[in-house]
Every structure is written in structure tokens, then in C-alpha cells.
Scaffold this motif. Structure first.
Motif, PDB file in Angstrom:
ATOM      1  N   ARG A 298      51.727  58.997   7.322  1.00 30.45           N
ATOM      2  CA  ARG A 298      52.428  58.107   8.255  1.00 30.45           C
ATOM      3  C   ARG A 298      51.527  56.960   8.707  1.00 30.45           C
ATOM      4  O   ARG A 298      51.943  55.804   8.743  1.00 30.45           O
ATOM      5  N   PHE A 299      50.289  57.286   9.044  1.00 33.87           N
ATOM      6  CA  PHE A 299      49.374  56.254   9.545  1.00 33.87           C
ATOM      7  C   PHE A 299      48.871  55.337   8.435  1.00 33.87           C
ATOM      8  O   PHE A 299      48.614  54.164   8.673  1.00 33.87           O
ATOM      9  N   ILE A 300      48.740  55.866   7.216  1.00 30.99           N
ATOM     10  CA  ILE A 300      48.351  55.025   6.075  1.00 30.99           C
ATOM     11  C   ILE A 300      49.462  54.027   5.772  1.00 30.99           C
ATOM     12  O   ILE A 300      49.207  52.840   5.553  1.00 30.99           O
ATOM     13  N   ALA A 301      50.706  54.508   5.775  1.00 29.42           N
ATOM     14  CA  ALA A 301      51.857  53.625   5.493  1.00 29.42           C
ATOM     15  C   ALA A 301      51.970  52.519   6.539  1.00 29.42           C
ATOM     16  O   ALA A 301      52.403  51.403   6.227  1.00 29.42           O
ATOM     17  N   ALA A 302      51.576  52.834   7.767  1.00 31.51           N
ATOM     18  CA  ALA A 302      51.640  51.836   8.847  1.00 31.51           C
ATOM     19  C   ALA A 302      50.423  50.913   8.854  1.00 31.51           C
ATOM     20  O   ALA A 302      50.338  50.012   9.693  1.00 31.51           O
ATOM     21  N   GLY A 303      49.477  51.144   7.939  1.00 27.22           N
ATOM     22  CA  GLY A 303      48.293  50.298   7.867  1.00 27.22           C
ATOM     23  C   GLY A 303      47.253  50.603   8.932  1.00 27.22           C
ATOM     24  O   GLY A 303      46.353  49.799   9.181  1.00 27.22           O
ATOM     25  N   ARG A 304      47.331  51.788   9.545  1.00 27.90           N
ATOM     26  CA  ARG A 304      46.404  52.135  10.634  1.00 27.90           C
ATOM     27  C   ARG A 304      45.169  52.885  10.134  1.00 27.90           C
ATOM     28  O   ARG A 304      44.162  52.938  10.829  1.00 27.90           O
ATOM     29  N   LEU A 305      45.256  53.509   8.954  1.00 28.92           N
ATOM     30  CA  LEU A 305      44.111  54.211   8.379  1.00 28.92           C
ATOM     31  C   LEU A 305      43.826  53.650   6.992  1.00 28.92           C
ATOM     32  O   LEU A 305      44.758  53.431   6.204  1.00 28.92           O
ATOM     33  N   HIS A 306      42.556  53.425   6.690  1.00 28.87           N
ATOM     34  CA  HIS A 306      42.165  52.847   5.403  1.00 28.87           C
ATOM     35  C   HIS A 306      41.685  53.965   4.486  1.00 28.87           C
ATOM     36  O   HIS A 306      40.486  54.221   4.344  1.00 28.87           O
ATOM     37  N   CYS A 307      42.633  54.643   3.878  1.00 27.60           N
ATOM     38  CA  CYS A 307      42.317  55.711   2.942  1.00 27.60           C
ATOM     39  C   CYS A 307      43.550  55.983   2.080  1.00 27.60           C
ATOM     40  O   CYS A 307      44.619  55.412   2.310  1.00 27.60           O
ATOM     41  N   LYS A 308      43.394  56.836   1.092  1.00 27.78           N
ATOM     42  CA  LYS A 308      44.529  57.237   0.261  1.00 27.78           C
ATOM     43  C   LYS A 308      44.430  58.735  -0.012  1.00 27.78           C
ATOM     44  O   LYS A 308      43.327  59.303  -0.021  1.00 27.78           O
ATOM     45  N   ILE A 309      45.569  59.361  -0.223  1.00 29.59           N
ATOM     46  CA  ILE A 309      45.619  60.812  -0.403  1.00 29.59           C
ATOM     47  C   ILE A 309      45.886  61.129  -1.868  1.00 29.59           C
ATOM     48  O   ILE A 309      46.850  60.630  -2.462  1.00 29.59           O
ATOM     49  N   ASP A 310      45.010  61.944  -2.458  1.00 26.74           N
ATOM     50  CA  ASP A 310      45.242  62.507  -3.792  1.00 26.74           C
ATOM     51  C   ASP A 310      45.874  63.879  -3.578  1.00 26.74           C
ATOM     52  O   ASP A 310      45.184  64.872  -3.362  1.00 26.74           O
ATOM     53  N   LYS A 311      47.199  63.895  -3.612  1.00 25.47           N
ATOM     54  CA  LYS A 311      47.931  65.126  -3.285  1.00 25.47           C
ATOM     55  C   LYS A 311      47.643  66.238  -4.287  1.00 25.47           C
ATOM     56  O   LYS A 311      47.556  67.409  -3.924  1.00 25.47           O
ATOM     57  N   VAL A 312      47.487  65.862  -5.566  1.00 26.50           N
ATOM     58  CA  VAL A 312      47.237  66.870  -6.603  1.00 26.50           C
ATOM     59  C   VAL A 312      45.885  67.541  -6.376  1.00 26.50           C
ATOM     60  O   VAL A 312      45.756  68.771  -6.410  1.00 26.50           O
ATOM     61  N   GLY A 313      44.868  66.713  -6.121  1.00 28.75           N
ATOM     62  CA  GLY A 313      43.535  67.270  -5.908  1.00 28.75           C
ATOM     63  C   GLY A 313      43.287  67.724  -4.485  1.00 28.75           C
ATOM     64  O   GLY A 313      42.263  68.348  -4.200  1.00 28.75           O
ATOM     65  N   GLY A 314      44.222  67.398  -3.585  1.00 28.56           N
ATOM     66  CA  GLY A 314      44.047  67.767  -2.181  1.00 28.56           C
ATOM     67  C   GLY A 314      42.885  67.056  -1.534  1.00 28.56           C
ATOM     68  O   GLY A 314      42.170  67.629  -0.705  1.00 28.56           O
ATOM     69  N   ILE A 315      42.690  65.769  -1.915  1.00 27.84           N
ATOM     70  CA  ILE A 315      41.521  65.002  -1.451  1.00 27.84           C
ATOM     71  C   ILE A 315      41.987  63.731  -0.743  1.00 27.84           C
ATOM     72  O   ILE A 315      42.968  63.102  -1.138  1.00 27.84           O
ATOM     73  N   VAL A 316      41.254  63.363   0.295  1.00 27.33           N
ATOM     74  CA  VAL A 316      41.466  62.089   0.985  1.00 27.33           C
ATOM     75  C   VAL A 316      40.290  61.183   0.642  1.00 27.33           C
ATOM     76  O   VAL A 316      39.136  61.550   0.874  1.00 27.33           O
ATOM     77  N   GLU A 317      40.573  60.022   0.056  1.00 22.21           N
ATOM     78  CA  GLU A 317      39.528  59.072  -0.320  1.00 22.21           C
ATOM     79  C   GLU A 317      39.607  57.852   0.593  1.00 22.21           C
ATOM     80  O   GLU A 317      40.670  57.253   0.748  1.00 22.21           O
ATOM     81  N   THR A 318      38.474  57.503   1.172  1.00 25.43           N
ATOM     82  CA  THR A 318      38.449  56.333   2.057  1.00 25.43           C
ATOM     83  C   THR A 318      38.280  55.071   1.228  1.00 25.43           C
ATOM     84  O   THR A 318      37.595  55.071   0.202  1.00 25.43           O
ATOM     85  N   ASN A 319      38.916  54.015   1.661  1.00 19.86           N
ATOM     86  CA  ASN A 319      38.730  52.699   1.017  1.00 19.86           C
ATOM     87  C   ASN A 319      38.505  51.676   2.120  1.00 19.86           C
ATOM     88  O   ASN A 319      39.408  50.985   2.531  1.00 19.86           O
ATOM     89  N   ARG A 320      37.266  51.654   2.571  1.00 20.76           N
ATOM     90  CA  ARG A 320      36.922  50.775   3.686  1.00 20.76           C
ATOM     91  C   ARG A 320      37.184  49.322   3.317  1.00 20.76           C
ATOM     92  O   ARG A 320      36.769  48.861   2.262  1.00 20.76           O
ATOM     93  N   PRO A 321      37.859  48.597   4.166  1.00 21.68           N
ATOM     94  CA  PRO A 321      38.140  47.191   3.855  1.00 21.68           C
ATOM     95  C   PRO A 321      36.854  46.368   3.858  1.00 21.68           C
ATOM     96  O   PRO A 321      36.058  46.440   4.791  1.00 21.68           O
TER      97      PRO A 321
END
Length: 348
Positions: A295-318
Motif C-alpha cells: 500500500r505504501f509503495i503504491a502511494a510512493g511513500r516507501l522506496h522499495c519493491k517486494i519480490d513476492k516469490v522470494g519473500g524479499i524486500v529490496e530497497t531502491n533509494r532514490p
């Protein structure tokens, strides 16, 4: 209801009954109005006597007594009229400021934004004429309370921190409540380094927090990255805000922003981490973290992406330089389009 009857608050009883759909007790209302009429008659007689036989100070005091009585029984319009009349009869700058503070408090009680802003501006002008140190500090507290009530938490934090060691506005709240508000608004408004210097290491704040362990836990659990304890404390604080007269309109916003702040603080420390690790850190389920982050990624409030298959959250700092480059290109395109349109108009 006991307080209404005890202070003979007939105007307030009518107002509350209308707002809360109470069945108005005509006998009780009549009794309250009779008591009000008798008291107001005495106050008016005191004003007449002061005007005929006494000096300006006694006339002012008699008018002020009437204004304060009307305020106490909940007659908003009557009390404001009486305070304005008292203001006109007041010579001392300090006493004039006290009357303005009275009217700001009435505005805060009814959350009348026009009344509050007009009287804060009036207080500012009086302070500039030569207001004393104590009333300058009190005005900062009033400004901070109003800023907090309209969700300007950064402004409120600055005013509260400026007056934390010189607080004297006990007509608004006690010192413990003031420190609690200061902690709440500072946590959402200040950067981590400022929070450490101004709040975590603030001796006046720590002294009060020693007797408020739940608020202390809320502050230090976030600062010390103890997210499991922080989420539990946040749930407690959310209920406090929900029942707070000034902050209840903002409790959902506040809780959401504090969760985002906690997620951001954790993600900034890693390039990637598992959903299970985040869930364990915050003491919640993987499904909850997944939904929150999405929800927060879609709203542009968190700079990361979720790899649902691997169960991992990867940050992508602007990257600030890339962001500035992209913004410059975009603004340049807009400027060129406007120049082309203008050239076509000029050629015609």
C-alpha cells in the motif's frame, strides 16, 4: 451533566442537548436560566456601581467578572461581546493580552478557526508593542496548540520545544500533558538527529517521562529501533489520540505516518531483507507486512519493491542527482513546448 448543573450552565446545556440529541429537561433548564439571570443581575449592578462611584480599574474588573461568568456558563457569543467591551476599557498592555488569550481559549474550545487566527494576530501586534517575556512564551504555546490542532506538526514541535523550559500556560493544560504533546509532535516532525538532541537528551522532558513510562517506551523504542515494542506502544498512543479533543481528527493520519517512519528507518539500514525478518522485527504477520508495504509503495511513500516469490524486500533509494536530472529534463520539455506555442502566436 453534574458539572452543567453545578455551574448553572444553561446556554451550554442547550447547545450540548442539540449536538448530542439529548432530551432537554425543561424544568432543569428553567432552574439554570433563573440562576443565570440572578447572577447576571448582580454582575450588572456591580458594573453600574463601578461606573458611577469607582475608578477605571474597578470598572474593568467588573466587566471582566461578567465576561468570565458568561464564559463559564457556556454563552459563547455573550462572553465574546463582554470580553471585547472589557478590552476597550483596559489600558494596560498586559491585561489586554490576557483578554486576547481568553478569546483564543474560547476559540480553541469551539475550534473556531476564524476567532483563533484573528486573536493570535492581535496578540502578535500587542507583543510587538512591548509584551513581557512571560506572555511572549505563553503566546508560543497557544500557537503550538493551534498548529497541532490543524495538523501542522512541524510548526507545533518548534513552538513547544522553544517553551519546554519556560512553560507557564497552565490555563491550557498541565506540564505533563504539554510534554506528552511535545513528544508526539516531535516524533513525527523531527529528523532523527534533531529528535536525539532536542527530545531524547532533553532534561526537562526526561524528568516528566520518568513518571510516564508508556510515553517513554513509545519514544525510546522507535529511537532504539525496537520495532516490536514500538508497534505495541503505537497502538496505545493511537487510542490516546482517538480520545484527545485536539488530536482525535488526526489519529489515523498520525498512526499511519508513524508506521511509515518506522518502516523507512528499518529499510534505510539494508539493501534487502526478507518479509519474515520484517514481520518478526515488528511483531506482526508476514501477510500484514506485505499488505502494508504494498500500500505504501503504491502511494510512493516507501522506496522499495517486494519480490513476492522470494519473500524479499529490496530497497531502491532514490538517487538525488538522477532525480534532479529527470526533473530538469521534464521542466525543459514543458518550457520548450510553451516557447513553441508562443512563437506560433507571434508569427500569426
Amino acid at each position: 451533566m453534574a458539572a452543567i448543573i453545578g455551574d448553572n450552565m444553561a446556554p451550554y446545556y442547550e447547545e450540548v442537548s442539540k449536538d448530542l440529541n439529548w432530551n432537554l429537561d425543561a424544568a432543569v433548564l428553567r432552574k439554570l436560566k433563573e440562576a443565570n439571570a440572578a447572577d447576571l443581575k448582580k454582575l450588572d449592578e456591580a458594573i453600574d456601581d463601578a461606573e458611577k462611584n469607582l475608578g477605571e480599574m474597578e470598572v474593568r474588573d467588573a466587566n471582566l467578572a461578567k465576561a468570565e461568568y458568561l464564559c463559564r456558563i457556556g454563552d459563547k457569543d455573550g462572553s465574546l461581546t463582554a470580553f471585547r467591551k472589557t478590552y476597550e476599557k483596559t489600558v494596560s498592555l498586559g491585561h489586554r493580552l490576557d483578554i486576547v488569550f481568553h478569546m483564543i481559549r474560547i476559540g480553541l474550545f469551539y475550534m473556531d478557526h476564524d476567532l483563533i487566527t484573528r486573536n493570535i494576530e492581535k496578540a502578535d501586534s500587542l507583543i510587538e508593542e512591548g509584551g513581557d517575556w512571560d506572555r511572549r512564551n505563553r503566546l508560543k504555546v497557544y500557537r503550538g496548540v493551534y498548529s497541532m490542532a490543524i495538523r501542522e506538526f512541524s510548526t507545533a514541535a518548534n513552538y513547544f520545544l522553544d517553551t519546554i523550559s519556560t512553560f507557564t500556560s497552565y490555563e491550557l493544560m498541565d506540564y505533563r500533558q504539554f510534554v506528552t504533546y511535545t513528544v508526539f509532535v516531535s516524533m513525527i516532525a523531527l529528523a532523527r538527529t534533531d529528535l536525539r538532541e532536542k527530545v531524547i537528551k532533553g532534561s526537562e522532558i526526561l524528568e516528566v517521562l520518568h513518571g510516564a513510562p508508556t510515553i517513554k517506551e513509545y519514544l525510546f523504542s522507535l529511537y532504539n529501533c525496537q520495532y516490536n515494542r514500538f508497534f505495541k506502544s503505537l497502538a496505545y498512543v493511537e487510542q490516546l489520540l482517538k480520545n484527545d479533543r485536539l488530536l482525535s481528527p488526526h489519529y489515523q493520519y498520525y498512526a499511519r505516518e508513524m508506521r511509515i517512519l518506522a518502516y523507512t528507518q528499518l529499510l534505510e539500514s539494508y539493501r534487502s531483507l526478507t518479509l519474515q525478518y520484517m514481520a518478526d522485527a515488528f511483531g506482526v504477520t508476514v501477510e500484514f507486512v506485505d499488505q502494508e508495504l504494498a500500500r505504501f509503495i503504491a502511494a510512493g511513500r516507501l522506496h522499495c519493491k517486494i519480490d513476492k516469490v522470494g519473500g524479499i524486500v529490496e530497497t531502491n533509494r532514490p538517487d538525488s542527482k538522477n532525480y534532479q536530472y529527470q526533473a530538469t529534463i521534464k521542466q525543459g520539455d514543458v518550457l520548450l513546448n510553451r516557447i513553441q506555442k508562443l512563437s506560433r502566436v507571434i508569427n500569426i
